[in-house]
Design a protein around this motif. Structure first.
Motif, mmCIF file in Angstrom:
data_model
loop_
_atom_site.group_PDB
_atom_site.id
_atom_site.type_symbol
_atom_site.label_atom_id
_atom_site.label_comp_id
_atom_site.label_asym_id
_atom_site.label_seq_id
_atom_site.Cartn_x
_atom_site.Cartn_y
_atom_site.Cartn_z
ATOM 1 N N LEU A 578 -18.376 22.770 1.362
ATOM 2 C CA LEU A 578 -17.632 22.748 0.114
ATOM 3 C C LEU A 578 -16.275 22.100 0.360
ATOM 4 N N PRO A 579 -15.864 21.198 -0.534
ATOM 5 C CA PRO A 579 -14.557 20.545 -0.370
ATOM 6 C C PRO A 579 -13.419 21.444 -0.830
ATOM 7 N N VAL A 580 -13.028 22.388 0.028
ATOM 8 C CA VAL A 580 -12.020 23.391 -0.332
ATOM 9 C C VAL A 580 -10.847 23.295 0.633
ATOM 10 N N LYS A 581 -9.624 23.469 0.108
ATOM 11 C CA LYS A 581 -8.422 23.426 0.927
ATOM 12 C C LYS A 581 -8.314 24.697 1.781
ATOM 13 N N GLU A 582 -7.608 24.569 2.902
ATOM 14 C CA GLU A 582 -7.441 25.703 3.807
ATOM 15 C C GLU A 582 -6.682 26.841 3.137
#
Length: 610
Positions: A578-582
């Motif tokens: 999933l393209p999720v920020k830290e």
């Protein structure tokens, strides 16, 4: 006699059980994990007059279960056109010990599972083979039988960040071969013939060819001890993480490579040396781990590059008959790479022989030819596959300074058996007009002796722009199902003519593309990306809410359900699916801890066992 052949002349030269390589700096509990990130196994295949092709040594990492899938890999397909049609395969059951080891004699049922492979022509009576000296080529084989080795988290993260065309293939192996054939009077037939093979799921042809170029000559001189040391060195390499530039030491040389990433927008810069690296020699820089010299591969077919691009785009069956395994494998890999950044979703075999296990499947006349690109060297295939719609016969390579003699476009009716002249035999009519300016530019570059890498850059840029012009109208994200009629109607205002100067029947090309495996592959990829993006946005929306206010009027069941779903999303996001920020991931972990802390102690013990 070649000095390198003397030490290992004959099939018994490297036989014997070798001790397991030392553990070195290997992390405890993960034997050969770093080695497995790059290679499935390393093999030595020899040719013996009586036994045929025999697996002499192999080095495979230890898994939780015996690597049964490797039993179905016809490693003996690595021998080039220099053996006997009567070659028999010697195999054994694979053991679990992580070391180089000698194969035992095969049982009858195992022997039947491994077809004789890779020897399309018989050596002349006087022993003058067609592949004297050293040659490199590659093959690709289907994984048959057994269970697939599950990829660990590092491999999954690497695949998620890599371009689609460079991700690991769970159902196929790539084989990279360094074959040596030299005169040797100590061998009964008068020739030393041996191959060093690297088996991997990574399509890094340039990297593994360079690695073989360093290791194989030394191995043929020193044999097993050298190979054992190389396996130890590879086991110290960092994992091939996309977007990183790595220094890979092997045999006193440092290979510096950049692992491509989806986010790459420009050429990677040189690696900043660290204190440890300053003690090593200057690195050998590989500008690409996978890209071939496209211009050199396409020299004899420059006039038909655009037509071949269309055949690849539409997933048409194509037989490539070449004079050697090296030419065959490079031509097939060049053809399948000309669709980048679109992933080639059909089957392809850089070097295929009459002994491969899929021979009957690919040559049957009871159904239409499969969507596959076959690279072969045996003229027998022309007779066997006369019903195929497209056959490309490539002649002997010409000197680099000569103008290329272009193969002619011929009708299939002119196809003759065995003595067929070089040419592209097809009844296919291209949808797009040929770019004559490109051909003139490339031929002019030859006359002016322009460097091959410059010529390759021109050709690669042309093919990239052509593919991008074709797929850009397809890429706007849509949640509703794809409608072909609506798309075709939209081409008049937003079609490829906005970014490509080529004229032709673009509508007809799209209509045929919709029936190809590449459209299905593109659609599945876009649907997967859209689903992941929606899940990522949903996770971000949850993490922006005030969880304490949300939990005030919620039952324990609803809170537990939220915890389980957040954990599931967190696992997927941490695996880079999933393209999720830290920052979002940290907040999700905090929400999980907060939600668990609001539950009774007995539920907390269930959700967070000690």
């Amino acid at each position: 006699m070649d000095q390198g052949a003397g030490a290992g002349a004959g099939p018994q030269g490297a036989r014997g059980r070798l001790g397991a390589p030392s553990s070195g700096m290997r992390a405890p509990g993960t034997p050969w994990a770093r080695f497995s990130a790059w290679l499935e196994c390393v093999c030595v295949v020899t040719f013996d007059l009586e036994l045929g092709q025999a697996l002499e040594l192999e080095r495979a990492p230890r898994h939780e279960d015996p690597p049964r899938q490797l039993q179905s890999v016809p490693l003996t397909s690595c021998i080039t056109a220099s053996g006997s049609d009567a070659a028999r395969v010697r195999r054994r059951d694979w053991k679990r010990q992580p070391r180089l080891r000698e194969p035992r004699a095969p049982t009858p049922h195992i022997e039947k599972r491994f077809p004789r492979a890779g020897v399309p022509q018989r050596l002349p009576a006087h022993g003058q083979g067609g592949c004297l000296g050293d040659t490199q080529f590659s093959f690709r084989i289907r994984q048959c039988g057994g269970q697939r080795r599950p990829g660990h988290a590092g491999e999954k993260r690497g695949d998620s960040g890599a371009p689609a065309s460079l991700q690991r293939e769970p159902a196929h192996y790539f084989g990279y071969v360094y074959f040596r054939q030299v005169k040797d009077s100590s061998v009964k037939r008068g020739y030393f013939q041996k191959s060093l093979v690297l088996l991997s799921r990574l399509p890094f042809v340039r990297l593994f060819q360079a690695l073989l170029g360093l290791v194989a000559p030394e191995f043929f001189d020193k044999l097993a001890p050298c190979l054992e040391a190389v396996c130890n060195e590879i086991d110290q390499w960092p994992a091939p993480a996309p977007g990183q530039t790595l220094s890979l030491p092997v045999m006193g040389v440092v290979l510096q490579v950049h692992i491509p990433s989806r986010a790459d927008t420009s050429e990677p810069g040189p690696l900043e040396p660290s204190g440890h690296e300053t003690l090593l020699p200057a690195p050998v820089v590989l500008h690409s781990v996978h890209e071939l010299d496209l211009f050199r591969c396409f020299r004899p077919v420059l006039a038909h590059v655009q037509l071949l691009w269309e055949l690849m785009l539409l997933g048409e069956p194509l037989l490539v008959l070449a004079p050697s395994p090296a030419v065959s494998s490079e031509m097939v890999l060049a053809l399948t790479s000309c669709l980048q950044p679109l992933k080639f979703c059909c089957d392809y075999r850089p070097y295929f022989t009459i002994h491969d296990s899929e021979f009957k499947e690919f040559t049957t006349r009871t159904q239409a030819p499969p969507n596959v690109v076959l690279g072969v060297t045996n003229p027998f295939f022309i007779k066997t596959l006369q019903h195929w719609p497209h056959i490309l016969r490539v002649g002997e390579p010409r000197m680099s300074g000569d103008l290329p003699k272009q193969v002619k476009l011929k009708k299939p009716s002119r196809l003759k058996t065995l003595d067929t002249k070089p040419g592209l035999y097809t009844a296919y009519t291209a949808h797009l007009h040929r770019d004559k300016a490109l051909l003139r530019r490339l031929l002019k570059g030859l006359q002016k002796k322009r460097p091959s890498d410059v010529q390759t850059a021109v050709l690669r840029r042309h093919l990239l722009e052509l593919t991008q012009s074709f797929i850009i109208p397809l890429t706007p994200p849509q949640i509703r199902p794809f409608c072909q009629d609506d798309f075709l109607q939209s081409l008049e205002r937003s079609g490829p003519q906005l970014t490509c100067v080529l004229k032709g029947d673009w509508l007809g090309l799209y209509r045929r593309f919709f029936k190809s495996p590449h459209f299905d592959g593109w659609y599945r990829q876009r649907h997967r990306e859209m689903t992941q993006k929606l899940e990522a946005l949903h996770l971000e929306a949850i993490c922006e809410a005030n969880i304490e206010i949300w939990m005030k009027d919620k039952s324990e069941v609803e809170v537990v359900d939220l915890i389980l779903k957040l954990r599931e999303r967190l696992v997927r996001a941490q695996g880079h699916q999933l393209p999720v920020k830290e920052a979002t991931l940290k907040r999700a972990r905090l929400y999980i801890d907060t939600a668990i802390g609001s539950l009774p102690k007995d539920l907390q013990a269930v959700l967070c066992p000690p």
